[in-house]
Design a protein around this motif. Structure first.
Motif, PDB file in Angstrom:
ATOM      1  N   SER B  67       0.856  -1.190   0.000  1.00 17.67           N
ATOM      2  CA  SER B  67       0.000   0.000   0.000  1.00 17.67           C
ATOM      3  C   SER B  67       0.890   1.238   0.000  1.00 17.67           C
ATOM      4  O   SER B  67       2.099   1.149   0.260  1.00 17.67           O
ATOM      5  N   LEU B  68       0.259   2.379  -0.264  1.00 15.82           N
ATOM      6  CA  LEU B  68       1.035   3.625  -0.312  1.00 15.82           C
ATOM      7  C   LEU B  68       1.638   3.936   1.054  1.00 15.82           C
ATOM      8  O   LEU B  68       2.795   4.360   1.156  1.00 15.82           O
ATOM      9  N   SER B  69       0.852   3.676   2.109  1.00 15.86           N
ATOM     10  CA  SER B  69       1.366   3.965   3.438  1.00 15.86           C
ATOM     11  C   SER B  69       2.552   3.059   3.793  1.00 15.86           C
ATOM     12  O   SER B  69       3.547   3.500   4.371  1.00 15.86           O
ATOM     13  N   ARG B  70       2.462   1.777   3.406  1.00 13.63           N
ATOM     14  CA  ARG B  70       3.595   0.858   3.625  1.00 13.63           C
ATOM     15  C   ARG B  70       4.825   1.318   2.842  1.00 13.63           C
ATOM     16  O   ARG B  70       5.950   1.216   3.307  1.00 13.63           O
ATOM     17  N   LYS B  71       4.556   1.803   1.636  1.00 14.30           N
ATOM     18  CA  LYS B  71       5.670   2.242   0.796  1.00 14.30           C
ATOM     19  C   LYS B  71       6.350   3.463   1.419  1.00 14.30           C
ATOM     20  O   LYS B  71       7.581   3.540   1.483  1.00 14.30           O
ATOM     21  N   ALA B  72       5.539   4.406   1.914  1.00 16.33           N
ATOM     22  CA  ALA B  72       6.106   5.608   2.530  1.00 16.33           C
ATOM     23  C   ALA B  72       6.954   5.236   3.752  1.00 16.33           C
ATOM     24  O   ALA B  72       8.063   5.746   3.938  1.00 16.33           O
ATOM     25  N   SER B  73       6.438   4.298   4.591  1.00 16.57           N
ATOM     26  CA  SER B  73       7.199   3.867   5.771  1.00 16.57           C
ATOM     27  C   SER B  73       8.515   3.208   5.377  1.00 16.57           C
ATOM     28  O   SER B  73       9.558   3.481   5.965  1.00 16.57           O
ATOM     29  N   LEU B  74       8.444   2.344   4.370  1.00 23.15           N
ATOM     30  CA  LEU B  74       9.654   1.621   3.970  1.00 23.15           C
ATOM     31  C   LEU B  74      10.692   2.579   3.379  1.00 23.15           C
ATOM     32  O   LEU B  74      11.881   2.466   3.672  1.00 23.15           O
ATOM     33  N   LEU B  75      10.202   3.532   2.580  1.00 25.03           N
ATOM     34  CA  LEU B  75      11.117   4.530   2.020  1.00 25.03           C
ATOM     35  C   LEU B  75      11.816   5.301   3.136  1.00 25.03           C
ATOM     36  O   LEU B  75      13.033   5.499   3.105  1.00 25.03           O
TER      37      LEU B  75
END
Lengths: 98, 314
Positions: B67-75
């Protein structure tokens, strides 16, 4: 890899909140002041640690050496009369402000 | 040429050891034994390289985050790892070694980094396992290092530990949510833990009896706890967390002992550890290649920055 890169070290100082003094945070590598500031923001300000930053080329800083610690700071050590505790007064004395 | 040990050197070394014994913090310009400096450079540069290589296994999942939120956290997490590498390189430089020299040692294959990053990330659950187990192990290690005798290293560790707590929680959250999901999702989470458990325990390094540098580093208070003590601390804190969300661990000897109030556990496969450290892990070649390619691809950026600086600031 280019070992000839002219990246220099910049020391980074951050001000945590308005009215506070700037404190040393660490250093970054950069070729110019603007890049140093951007790198400093990315490395030392990812979590609102700063509202203001200074970057200073490390070579521009002159520091006293640890060996100096005795003689260099001597003038402070032998002038106890610079401290209020030097003055012994009767207990009628009260500070003028708290 | 043979080095002559002068009375002056012995006296300085004694004064240094006394400072360490008193719990004083050593700063860059203070006198220090050459060996203390060398050991710190070795240890800190390995640590910095590990942070940089550590971005690779996780970077693998940025484009495929669920998800976008997971992607933002991982980034944000991967960016933190880059930052951690920079903090430690900058702390290492205070010992009089240049970052370029350290990078070169790494690219030439003459520097080590943590063996954990030579394992592949095969599913999204691996991102959870890395945050929870790998960053968890790193936090245990780094919390101890935050009290080490060298000022710049200790300060870098304090800053890093604060940030790692987010990494640890985001990893545990990924696994917790998967463990509430479908049978297939649970299986993915369990599989990730099965693969990362033992390599995470290896992160603490060889057993005390086989750790050639430990005695000296502990005497200098660079290390404050032995590898085995820290490993045990990690196991004791981590196993109950895993059990709480229904995970098991790939160790049939793992058992809580009421007498020691601590977990008993099996045997690390040290042959595997040695193989991975000496370059024969599943992804060693890939990691080195990725690092070299990044260096080559960044060449024009460095050249442009230099040209810009030469034009505007000379």
């Amino acid at each position: 890899m280019s070992t000839d890169t002219k990246l220099i070290t910049w020391e980074v100082f951050t001000q945590k909140k308005q009215g506070a003094a700037h404190e040393h945070a660490g250093s970054v590598k950069a070729t110019d002041p603007k890049m140093a500031l951007l790198n400093a923001r990315d490395v030392y300000g990812r979590r609102n640690e700063a509202i203001n930053m200074w970057v200073v080329p490390a070579f521009a800083i002159t520091a006293s050496t640890p060996e100096d610690v005795g003689p260099f700071f001597d003038p402070a050590n032998d002038k106890l009369y610079r401290n209020p505790n030097f003055y012994k007064l009767s207990n009628t004395y009260k500070p003028v402000a708290d | 040429m043979e080095a002559t040990v002068t009375a002056d050197m012995l006296e300085r070394e004694k004064a240094f050891n006394d400072r360490i014994a008193r719990g004083e913090v050593i700063e860059p310009k203070d006198w220090m034994p050459e060996r203390y400096r060398k050991q710190l450079i070795r240890m800190m540069s390995q640590h910095a390289h590990s942070e940089i290589v550590g971005m690779l296994p996780e970077g693998n999942w940025i484009t495929r985050a669920p998800s976008l939120s997971r992607k933002a956290s991982l980034l944000a997490k991967v960016q933190d790892e880059a930052g951690h590498g920079l903090y430690i390189y900058s702390a290492t430089e205070t010992l009089g070694v240049d970052r370029l020299e350290l990078t070169q040692q790494f690219l030439d294959g003459n520097a080590k980094y943590s063996s954990i990053f030579n394992y592949p990330t095969l599913s999204w659950a691996d991102i959870g396992a890395i945050g929870w187990l790998v960053d968890g192990a790193a936090i245990v290690n780094q919390t101890a290092l935050a009290k080490c005798s060298y000022g710049p290293y200790s300060r870098a560790m304090l800053r890093i530990c604060k940030e790692e707590n987010f990494h640890h929680k985001q990893g545990y959250q990924i696994l917790s949510i998967m463990m509430q999901g479908t049978a297939e999702q649970k299986e993915m989470a369990q599989d990730a833990v099965n693969r990362f458990w033992w390599p995470s325990l290896m992160m603490f390094g060889p057993s005390d009896a086989n750790s050639p540098n430990s005695e000296e580093l502990m005497r200098w208070k660079v290390k404050l706890h032995s590898n085995d003590d820290l490993r045990q601390r990690f196991i004791d804190r981590t196993v109950p967390q895993g059990e709480a969300i229904g995970l098991t661990f790939p160790d049939d000897k793992l058992k809580y002992s009421e007498t020691t109030r601590s977990y008993e556990w099996g045997q690390i496969n040290w042959d595997e550890f040695k193989a991975v450290v000496s370059g024969n892990g599943p992804c060693n070649k890939q990691r080195m290649q990725a690092r070299k390619t990044a260096e080559e691809n960044g060449q024009w950026v460095r050249a442009a920055a230099e040209a810009y600086a030469a034009k505007h600031y000379n």
